[in-house]
Design an enzyme around this catalytic site. Structure first.
Site, PDB file in Angstrom:
ATOM      1  N   GLY A  87       0.826  -1.215   0.000  1.00 30.01           N
ATOM      2  CA  GLY A  87       0.000   0.000   0.000  1.00 30.01           C
ATOM      3  C   GLY A  87       0.854   1.255   0.000  1.00 30.01           C
ATOM      4  O   GLY A  87       2.060   1.207   0.203  1.00 30.01           O
ATOM      5  N   GLY A  89       2.593   3.757   1.428  1.00 33.18           N
ATOM      6  CA  GLY A  89       3.123   4.069   2.754  1.00 33.18           C
ATOM      7  C   GLY A  89       3.795   5.422   2.827  1.00 33.18           C
ATOM      8  O   GLY A  89       3.960   5.993   3.906  1.00 33.18           O
ATOM      9  N   ARG A  90       4.227   5.920   1.683  1.00 33.84           N
ATOM     10  CA  ARG A  90       4.804   7.276   1.673  1.00 33.84           C
ATOM     11  C   ARG A  90       4.296   8.044   0.466  1.00 33.84           C
ATOM     12  O   ARG A  90       4.987   8.893  -0.096  1.00 33.84           O
ATOM     13  CB  ARG A  90       6.318   7.236   1.697  1.00 33.84           C
ATOM     14  CG  ARG A  90       6.855   6.672   0.440  1.00 33.84           C
ATOM     15  CD  ARG A  90       8.282   6.814   0.200  1.00 33.84           C
ATOM     16  NE  ARG A  90       8.561   5.709  -0.714  1.00 33.84           N
ATOM     17  CZ  ARG A  90       9.720   5.349  -1.132  1.00 33.84           C
ATOM     18  NH1 ARG A  90      10.764   5.991  -0.720  1.00 33.84           N
ATOM     19  NH2 ARG A  90       9.871   4.351  -1.956  1.00 33.84           N
ATOM     20  N   LYS A 110       4.466  12.375  -3.033  1.00 34.00           N
ATOM     21  CA  LYS A 110       5.340  11.331  -2.478  1.00 34.00           C
ATOM     22  C   LYS A 110       6.188  11.947  -1.384  1.00 34.00           C
ATOM     23  O   LYS A 110       6.873  12.946  -1.617  1.00 34.00           O
ATOM     24  CB  LYS A 110       6.262  10.765  -3.563  1.00 34.00           C
ATOM     25  CG  LYS A 110       5.658   9.593  -4.314  1.00 34.00           C
ATOM     26  CD  LYS A 110       6.641   8.958  -5.274  1.00 34.00           C
ATOM     27  CE  LYS A 110       7.509   7.918  -4.597  1.00 34.00           C
ATOM     28  NZ  LYS A 110       8.450   7.286  -5.570  1.00 34.00           N
ATOM     29  N   ASP A 122       8.410   6.286   8.011  1.00 32.58           N
ATOM     30  CA  ASP A 122       7.980   7.631   8.410  1.00 32.58           C
ATOM     31  C   ASP A 122       7.138   8.321   7.333  1.00 32.58           C
ATOM     32  O   ASP A 122       6.684   9.449   7.539  1.00 32.58           O
ATOM     33  CB  ASP A 122       9.198   8.498   8.766  1.00 32.58           C
ATOM     34  CG  ASP A 122      10.172   8.620   7.610  1.00 32.58           C
ATOM     35  OD1 ASP A 122       9.873   8.099   6.518  1.00 32.58           O
ATOM     36  OD2 ASP A 122      11.238   9.232   7.808  1.00 32.58           O
ATOM     37  N   GLY A 123       6.986   7.656   6.178  1.00 35.03           N
ATOM     38  CA  GLY A 123       6.177   8.265   5.118  1.00 35.03           C
ATOM     39  C   GLY A 123       6.842   9.435   4.427  1.00 35.03           C
ATOM     40  O   GLY A 123       6.220  10.113   3.603  1.00 35.03           O
ATOM     41  N   ARG A 173       3.961  13.322  -8.213  1.00 35.91           N
ATOM     42  CA  ARG A 173       3.975  12.394  -9.346  1.00 35.91           C
ATOM     43  C   ARG A 173       2.632  12.429 -10.056  1.00 35.91           C
ATOM     44  O   ARG A 173       1.583  12.483  -9.414  1.00 35.91           O
ATOM     45  CB  ARG A 173       4.253  10.984  -8.811  1.00 35.91           C
ATOM     46  CG  ARG A 173       4.175   9.893  -9.862  1.00 35.91           C
ATOM     47  CD  ARG A 173       4.879   8.637  -9.421  1.00 35.91           C
ATOM     48  NE  ARG A 173       4.189   7.930  -8.346  1.00 35.91           N
ATOM     49  CZ  ARG A 173       4.705   6.854  -7.726  1.00 35.91           C
ATOM     50  NH1 ARG A 173       5.904   6.399  -8.052  1.00 35.91           N
ATOM     51  NH2 ARG A 173       4.029   6.251  -6.770  1.00 35.91           N
ATOM     52  N   ASP A 249       4.628  -4.817  -7.310  1.00 34.47           N
ATOM     53  CA  ASP A 249       3.972  -3.558  -6.921  1.00 34.47           C
ATOM     54  C   ASP A 249       4.545  -2.377  -7.712  1.00 34.47           C
ATOM     55  O   ASP A 249       4.012  -1.273  -7.618  1.00 34.47           O
ATOM     56  CB  ASP A 249       4.119  -3.306  -5.418  1.00 34.47           C
ATOM     57  CG  ASP A 249       5.566  -3.252  -4.974  1.00 34.47           C
ATOM     58  OD1 ASP A 249       6.283  -4.256  -5.174  1.00 34.47           O
ATOM     59  OD2 ASP A 249       5.995  -2.215  -4.446  1.00 34.47           O
ATOM     60  N   ASN A 250       5.605  -2.622  -8.459  1.00 36.64           N
ATOM     61  CA  ASN A 250       6.194  -1.550  -9.260  1.00 36.64           C
ATOM     62  C   ASN A 250       5.978  -1.773 -10.744  1.00 36.64           C
ATOM     63  O   ASN A 250       6.713  -1.250 -11.567  1.00 36.64           O
ATOM     64  CB  ASN A 250       7.696  -1.441  -8.967  1.00 36.64           C
ATOM     65  CG  ASN A 250       7.952  -0.993  -7.543  1.00 36.64           C
ATOM     66  OD1 ASN A 250       7.118  -0.312  -6.945  1.00 36.64           O
ATOM     67  ND2 ASN A 250       9.088  -1.371  -6.988  1.00 36.64           N
TER      68      ASN A 250
HETATM   69  P1  AMP Z   1       9.003   0.965  -2.953  1.00 40.41           P
HETATM   70  O1  AMP Z   1      10.374   0.557  -2.542  1.00 40.41           O
HETATM   71  O2  AMP Z   1       8.892   2.411  -3.271  1.00 40.41           O
HETATM   72  O3  AMP Z   1       8.435   0.117  -4.034  1.00 40.41           O
HETATM   73  O4  AMP Z   1       8.093   0.771  -1.664  1.00 40.41           O
HETATM   74  C1  AMP Z   1       7.740  -0.470  -1.140  1.00 40.41           C
HETATM   75  C2  AMP Z   1       6.773  -0.296   0.006  1.00 40.41           C
HETATM   76  O5  AMP Z   1       7.414   0.348   1.107  1.00 40.41           O
HETATM   77  C3  AMP Z   1       5.543   0.538  -0.318  1.00 40.41           C
HETATM   78  O6  AMP Z   1       4.447   0.009   0.400  1.00 40.41           O
HETATM   79  C4  AMP Z   1       5.918   1.891   0.210  1.00 40.41           C
HETATM   80  O7  AMP Z   1       4.802   2.674   0.497  1.00 40.41           O
HETATM   81  C5  AMP Z   1       6.696   1.515   1.482  1.00 40.41           C
HETATM   82  N1  AMP Z   1       7.635   2.573   1.882  1.00 40.41           N
HETATM   83  C6  AMP Z   1       8.784   2.889   1.305  1.00 40.41           C
HETATM   84  N2  AMP Z   1       9.391   3.905   1.936  1.00 40.41           N
HETATM   85  C7  AMP Z   1       8.600   4.243   2.971  1.00 40.41           C
HETATM   86  C8  AMP Z   1       8.675   5.222   4.007  1.00 40.41           C
HETATM   87  N3  AMP Z   1       9.685   6.067   4.117  1.00 40.41           N
HETATM   88  N4  AMP Z   1       7.663   5.252   4.905  1.00 40.41           N
HETATM   89  C9  AMP Z   1       6.629   4.405   4.813  1.00 40.41           C
HETATM   90  N5  AMP Z   1       6.508   3.476   3.864  1.00 40.41           N
HETATM   91  C10 AMP Z   1       7.468   3.384   2.949  1.00 40.41           C
HETATM   92 MG    MG Z   2       6.875   0.783  -5.126  1.00 39.96          MG
END
Ligand code: AMP
Ligand code: MG
Length: 482
Positions: A87, A89-90, A110, A122-123, A173, A249-250
């Site tokens: 989901g 998360g950030r 983002k 931390d989002g 984005r 997810d990407n």
């Molecule tokens: P990504 O590496 O961007 O594909 O992210 C993978 C997952 O980790 C997704 O659910 C993101 O929302 C979560 N995520 C990545 N960085 C953060 C962050 N700093 N805080 C909260 N969730 C994160």
């Molecule tokens: Mg991702």
């Protein structure tokens, strides 16, 4: 008056598809860059907005009227391992707009703070990854590769804590949607067939409306995603691009490139090249991307089986037939693009073997991927061969290759010029922009953004940007920046 004409549709889907959220407040939002050209296409009325007004909106400090911020639910396979809930998360979706081209687009912040999907995170986002995503996604758009886009970059005035304390950033984005293979997997994981059907119907209406009239809309839909991803991944590979984190997810349903974390364009050609600091097995190496694309699409097909047929035994062969089209679609796009890069016009016997031999030759000769084709374009235009030969580890090996190339007939130099960029977003330049940005200097970032908008144009001012990194400038790894 400044306004964003939101027209939100995702929030009409069932409530368990997303969570309503509020962006976090930041201390000192400052606009670093705003993409006016894109704002125009999106039909945003922001001409009269001041920089500080834009900074307030695109940091999440104030919500523009009509926005309805949510975090979307999704799951995914990360490096092959199943994660039932990821989901946003950030990331926070502000809402959707319908552009002047009639296309519905998501506008998403983002790094605007925590959501119910943040788990331990931390989002937030440091400025560096936000700068990287801005540069890379706009450069990809310049190269003509389907991609999410950059609307705005804001520095927050707050620190983000990783291994060290870093300046924070919020990146805006724009995407044709944020539907991913992982969005479908989320509902399969919950055995929620009604959810899957609602999601598939939404995706069809939004991306592949032509499938709505089909007798078998979900099969039509899978076929469209297969085609879009085969074409996208061929485009990446023939551009020397390594996505770096092709988790499910990407991977978008729209066929746009998403997630500019540990991505990079190769300098020296090496099919086994990866940049991601966490990709130890080389799962997402340049040469593995086509196969991973198929693996991810198989995960998507699994989510659709119940929509194909109530009987799993009948649904599986249907899925297999559609997935079976991937290889041919990929090869057609991949060899077609390489054919253009080499200036070969009419399809001729032996071409595929010649392209494969050429790639082996480039790897063996440790040639720079982009400059190999760039200088070959000049050779095709009748210029001297020296610069091209100098790209080879053994320049003496060049004559035999040139002879084989010329045996395919007069190369089409115009076609080559349109297929072979002069500039790519080289990693050492991206790193230079990030390092300067952390010092409060955005001149490199701004220069690169401008230069990479027109990567096929020759320009004496940007000649320095053509060069691969010098010995001290080579970047071996890029980081996700989470
Ligand atoms: P990504 O590496 O961007 O594909 O992210 C993978 C997952 O980790 C997704 O659910 C993101 O929302 C979560 N995520 C990545 N960085 C953060 C962050 N700093 N805080 C909260 N969730 C994160
Ligand atoms: Mg991702």
């Amino acid at each position: 008056m400044s306004e964003i004409p939101f027209d939100n549709s995702y929030t009409t889907l069932p409530e368990h598809f997303y969570r309503r959220v509020e962006p976090a407040k930041v201390t000192g939002p400052k606009l670093i860059r705003f993409n006016e050209e894109l704002a125009e296409v999106l039909g945003l009325n922001l001409d009269s907005a001041s920089e500080s007004e834009l900074a307030v909106w695109f940091s999440g400090n104030e919500l523009p009227e009509g926005s309805d911020p949510i975090a979307q639910a999704y799951a995914g396979h990360q490096f092959g391992g199943w994660v039932p809930q990821l989901g946003d998360g950030r990331a926070i979706l502000l809402g959707e707009v319908i552009g002047s081209d009639g296309v519905r687009k998501d506008i998403q912040l983002k790094g605007a703070g925590r959501t119910p999907f943040s788990r331990g995170g931390d989002g937030k986002s440091p400025l560096g990854p936000a700068v990287r995503e801005y540069l890379m996604s706009e450069a990809m758009a310049g190269l003509g590769v389907p991609t999410t886009r950059a609307l705005a970059l804001v520095s927050t005035g707050d620190l983000v804590f990783r291994e060290e304390a870093l300046q924070g950033g919020v990146f805006t984005r724009v995407a044709s949607s944020h539907l991913r293979v992982g969005t479908f997997q989320y509902f399969l994981g919950q055995q929620d067939t009604d959810g899957l059907r609602a999601l598939a119907d939404y995706a069809i209406a939004r991306h592949y409306p032509e499938c709505a009239d089909s007798d078998t809309p979900y099969q039509c839909f899978l076929g469209k995603v297969v085609e879009a991803q085969a074409s996208l991944i061929a485009h990446w590979m023939t551009s020397g691009f390594i996505h770096g984190v092709m988790n499910t997810d990407n991977m978008t349903i729209s066929g746009e490139t998403i997630d500019y974390g540990p991505c990079a364009f190769m300098d020296t050609f090496d099919p086994a090249k990866t940049f991601s600091s966490i990709d130890r097995g080389g799962r997402y190496a340049w040469g593995n991307q086509a196969a991973i694309g198929h693996w991810n699409l198989t995960r998507l097909a699994e989510t659709l089986l119940a929509l194909f047929d109530e009987e799993r035994d009948r649904a599986i062969p249907i899925a297999e037939e559609i997935l079976g089209r991937y290889e041919e679609a990929f090869k057609e796009a991949y060899f077609g693009r390489f054919r253009n890069k080499l200036g070969l016009t009419a399809a001729q016997p032996g071409e595929v073997e010649f392209i494969e031999d050429t790639l082996s030759f480039m790897a063996d000769q440790e040639a720079d991927f982009t400059l190999f084709f760039r200088h070959l374009t000049k050779v095709a235009k009748g210029k001297a061969e020296e610069k091209w030969l100098a790209l080879l580890r053994e320049p003496s090996a060049g004559a035999a290759w040139l002879e084989k190339w010329r045996a395919f007939g007069e190369p089409d130099s115009e076609l080559m010029a349109s297929a072979n960029p002069v500039l790519i977003p080289r990693n050492h330049r991206v790193e230079e922009a990030i390092a300067a940005a952390y010092k409060g200097d955005f001149t490199v970032f701004n220069r690169l953004t401008e230069a990479w908008r027109n990567p096929f144009a020759e320009s004496s001012q940007n000649e320095d940007l053509e060069s691969p990194p010098g010995p001290g400038e080579v970047v071996e790894a890029t980081f996700c920046g989470t």
